[in-house]
Write an enzyme that holds these catalytic residues in place. Structure first.
Site, PDB file in Angstrom:
ATOM      1  N   ASP A 194       1.031  -1.395   0.164  1.00 53.87           N
ATOM      2  CA  ASP A 194       0.142  -0.095   0.279  1.00 53.87           C
ATOM      3  C   ASP A 194       0.995   0.899   0.374  1.00 53.87           C
ATOM      4  OD1 ASP A 194      -2.926   1.274   0.467  1.00 53.87           O
ATOM      5  OD2 ASP A 194      -1.742   2.749   2.080  1.00 53.87           O
ATOM      6  N   GLU A 285      -1.861  -1.799  -5.825  1.00 52.67           N
ATOM      7  CA  GLU A 285      -3.020  -0.433  -6.495  1.00 52.67           C
ATOM      8  C   GLU A 285      -2.934   0.068  -7.594  1.00 52.67           C
ATOM      9  OE1 GLU A 285      -5.583   0.589  -3.014  1.00 52.67           O
ATOM     10  OE2 GLU A 285      -3.846   2.046  -2.866  1.00 52.67           O
ATOM     11  N   CYS A 338     -12.370  -3.708   5.853  1.00 49.19           N
ATOM     12  CA  CYS A 338     -11.936  -4.577   7.082  1.00 49.19           C
ATOM     13  C   CYS A 338     -11.352  -5.818   6.620  1.00 49.19           C
ATOM     14  CB  CYS A 338     -12.702  -5.304   7.684  1.00 49.19           C
ATOM     15  SG  CYS A 338     -12.688  -5.537   9.884  1.00 49.19           S
ATOM     16  N   CYS A 341     -13.054  -9.208   8.892  1.00 49.59           N
ATOM     17  CA  CYS A 341     -13.926  -9.568   9.080  1.00 49.59           C
ATOM     18  C   CYS A 341     -14.536  -9.119   7.570  1.00 49.59           C
ATOM     19  CB  CYS A 341     -14.939  -9.364  10.143  1.00 49.59           C
ATOM     20  SG  CYS A 341     -15.219  -6.983   9.955  1.00 49.59           S
ATOM     21  N   CYS A 357     -13.519  -0.772  13.454  1.00 49.21           N
ATOM     22  CA  CYS A 357     -14.311  -1.689  12.466  1.00 49.21           C
ATOM     23  C   CYS A 357     -15.134  -2.000  13.498  1.00 49.21           C
ATOM     24  CB  CYS A 357     -13.630  -3.540  12.202  1.00 49.21           C
ATOM     25  SG  CYS A 357     -14.765  -4.218  11.524  1.00 49.21           S
ATOM     26  N   CYS A 360     -16.788  -6.223  14.218  1.00 41.00           N
ATOM     27  CA  CYS A 360     -15.384  -7.171  14.991  1.00 41.00           C
ATOM     28  C   CYS A 360     -15.319  -6.543  16.043  1.00 41.00           C
ATOM     29  CB  CYS A 360     -14.679  -8.250  13.514  1.00 41.00           C
ATOM     30  SG  CYS A 360     -13.030  -6.435  13.228  1.00 41.00           S
ATOM     31  N   ASP A 367      -3.352   1.879   7.101  1.00 42.17           N
ATOM     32  CA  ASP A 367      -2.004   1.748   6.160  1.00 42.17           C
ATOM     33  C   ASP A 367      -1.789   0.718   5.722  1.00 42.17           C
ATOM     34  OD1 ASP A 367      -2.160   3.674   4.912  1.00 42.17           O
ATOM     35  OD2 ASP A 367      -0.394   4.245   5.908  1.00 42.17           O
TER      36      ASP A 367
END
Length: 390
Positions: A194, A285, A338, A341, A357, A360, A367
Site C-alpha cells: 500500500d 494498487e 476490514c 471480517c 471496525c 468485529c 495502511d
C-alpha cells in the site's frame, strides 16, 4: 535480452571540453535538419531523410574545420533523433484525428544551448572495462562506479549526457540467449503493498518504508535559490553560476527520491535471496496518479513520493526475479474494508489514519489494513487490470 546501464563518468577538463563539443555537434545537426525539413516543406519539395541530410553535412565539412574534431556519430544520431521526433509527431496527429489522443502533438522544436548542454549518442566500436569505457573519438573515459557495466555481451550504443555539472554515460547491452537465464519462480509468501504519503510503502507482512520527502525538506532552500537566480541579470556570469547552483539542488532532490525508491523496491522483490524467501506474488494498487495530482492540496506531496516510478521499478525488477505482480483495480476499497471480517466503512476519509471496525471491533492502522486486503486479493477470483511476471 536487452538491458540498459547508466553510470557517472570521472572526466578531466580536456575530456569535458570534448564531450561538450560532441553535445554541441549533435544539437547543431538536429537544428540543421529541422531547418532543412521546414524549407523543403515550404518549397513543396520532398522532405529529406536523415541519410540525405548527413550527406549534406559531409559536403559542408571542408568549409567547417570544427566538424573534424568530433565523431560522425554525433551528426548521425542527432539527425536520427529528428526523424524519430517527426515520426512520433505524425503518429500523435493520426491518433488525435481518431479521437485517441488528447493534448498537444509535439511538433519538433529547435534546441537551445541556453537550456541545457544536452548529450550525444555513439555507435560502432564501444568497449567496456571494469573501471572505464572506450568511446569513438573520446577515447577511454574513467567510471566512478567500478564493476557495474557488463563486460560480456554486445554494446550497440552509448549515450553521454550532462546533468547539473556531472557527465553520465548510458549503454544498451544485448545479452546472448545463453547468458540471459530464465529466473527461477519464487515460492515465498504473497505480499500486498500500500503506497502512501506519510509512509512510502506499507507491506502486509508488517514492514514499512519511510518517505524521504526530498522536496518538502528542501523546498525553502529551493525557493531561495530560485529567487536568487531570477534576480541576476540575464546573460551575466553571476546568473550562470546561480543557474548551476539551482540545477545541482534539483538534481540532489531527485537523487534522494530515486535512492529511496530503488532501496525499497529492491528489498521488496529480494532478487538476490533464495526462492523461498522471495514473494511469489506482489499485489499493488493501480492508482490513477494523473487524477490524484489534480488535487491542489495534495499534488505536491503526491508528486514528491514518486508512485508511478515505484510501480515501474517493481514491475521490471519482479520480472527479472521470477515474481508475479498483480495490479488491483483502482476502485477496490482496500482502505475501507476490514481485513478481519470484511466490513466496509463507507464514511472513511483521508484524515482517518486508524481503521476501527464496528462489526468485529478490531482497531488497526489504516495502511496496514489496506496492505492486508491487497494481499488477500491474490487468493480470490477477482479480475485485475494488468498482470506482469512469469
Amino acid at each position: 535480452m536487452v538491458r540498459g546501464y547508466r553510470g557517472e563518468l570521472d572526466l578531466n577538463n580536456a575530456q569535458k571540453t570534448l564531450c561538450r563539443k560532441h553535445a554541441g555537434a549533435s544539437r547543431w545537426a538536429y537544428n540543421y535538419g529541422l531547418r532543412r525539413k521546414q524549407e523543403a516543406y515550404k518549397a513543396g519539395q520532398k522532405t529529406p531523410t536523415a541519410i540525405d541530410l548527413h550527406r549534406e553535412i559531409n559536403a559542408l565539412k571542408p568549409s567547417e574545420p570544427w566538424m573534424y574534431e568530433v565523431s560522425k556519430c554525433a551528426f548521425q544520431e542527432g539527425l536520427r533523433d529528428l526523424d524519430a521526433a517527426f515520426k512520433h509527431f505524425f503518429r500523435k496527429c493520426r491518433l488525435k484525428k481518431e479521437g485517441k489522443w488528447k493534448g498537444k502533438c509535439g511538433y519538433p522544436r529547435f534546441k537551445s544551448r541556453k537550456k541545457a548542454i544536452g548529450g550525444a549518442r555513439f555507435t560502432g566500436s564501444i568497449r567496456v572495462y571494469p573501471d572505464a569505457i572506450q568511446l569513438p573519438r573520446l577515447g577511454v573515459l574513467r567510471l566512478k562506479e567500478h564493476g557495474y557495466f557488463p563486460l560480456n555481451g554486445k554494446i550497440t550504443s552509448a549515450t553521454i549526457r550532462e546533468q547539473a555539472g556531472r557527465w553520465y554515460v548510458s549503454i544498451c547491452a544485448h545479452e546472448e540467449a545463453g547468458e540471459a537465464k530464465e529466473p527461477q519462480a519464487a515460492t515465498g509468501d504473497v505480499i500486498g503493498v500500500d503506497l502512501g504519503i506519510k509512509r512510502l510503502a506499507t507491506l502486509s507482512d508488517g514492514r514499512t518504508f519511510e518517505n524521504p520527502k526530498a522536496l518538502r525538506k528542501k523546498i525553502t532552500a529551493l525557493k531561495r535559490t530560485s529567487r536568487r537566480h531570477s534576480r541576476k541579470a540575464k546573460g551575466s556570469r553571476n546568473r550562470q553560476k546561480a543557474k548551476q547552483r539551482l540545477s545541482r539542488m534539483h538534481a540532489r532532490i531527485a537523487n534522494v527520491r530515486k535512492n529511496a525508491l530503488h532501496q525499497a523496491t529492491a528489498e521488496i522483490v529480494a532478487r538476490t535471496k533464495p526462492d523461498a524467501q522471495r514473494p511469489r506474488v506482489i499485489v499493488l494498487e493501480d492508482l490513477n496518479i494523473a487524477g490524484m495530482l489534480k488535487n491542489r492540496r495534495l499534488a505536491r506531496a503526491i508528486a514528491d513520493v514518486g508512485m508511478y516510478e515505484f510501480k515501474r521499478q517493481i514491475l521490471y525488477k519482479a520480472e527479472q526475479a521470477g515474481v508475479q505482480v498483480l495490479l488491483a483495480s483502482r476502485w477496490e476499497p482496500s482502505s475501507k474494508t476490514c481485513s478481519c471480517c470484511g466490513w466496509v466503512n463507507e464514511a472513511l476519509t483521508l484524515s482517518d489514519r486508524v481503521f476501527a471496525c464496528v462489526d468485529c471491533g478490531s482497531v488497526q492502522d489504516r495502511d496496514d489494513n489496506a496492505a492486508r486486503n491487497l494481499a488477500a486479493l491474490a487468493s480470490r477470483g477477482v479480475e485485475y487490470r494488468k498482470f506482469c511476471g512469469n
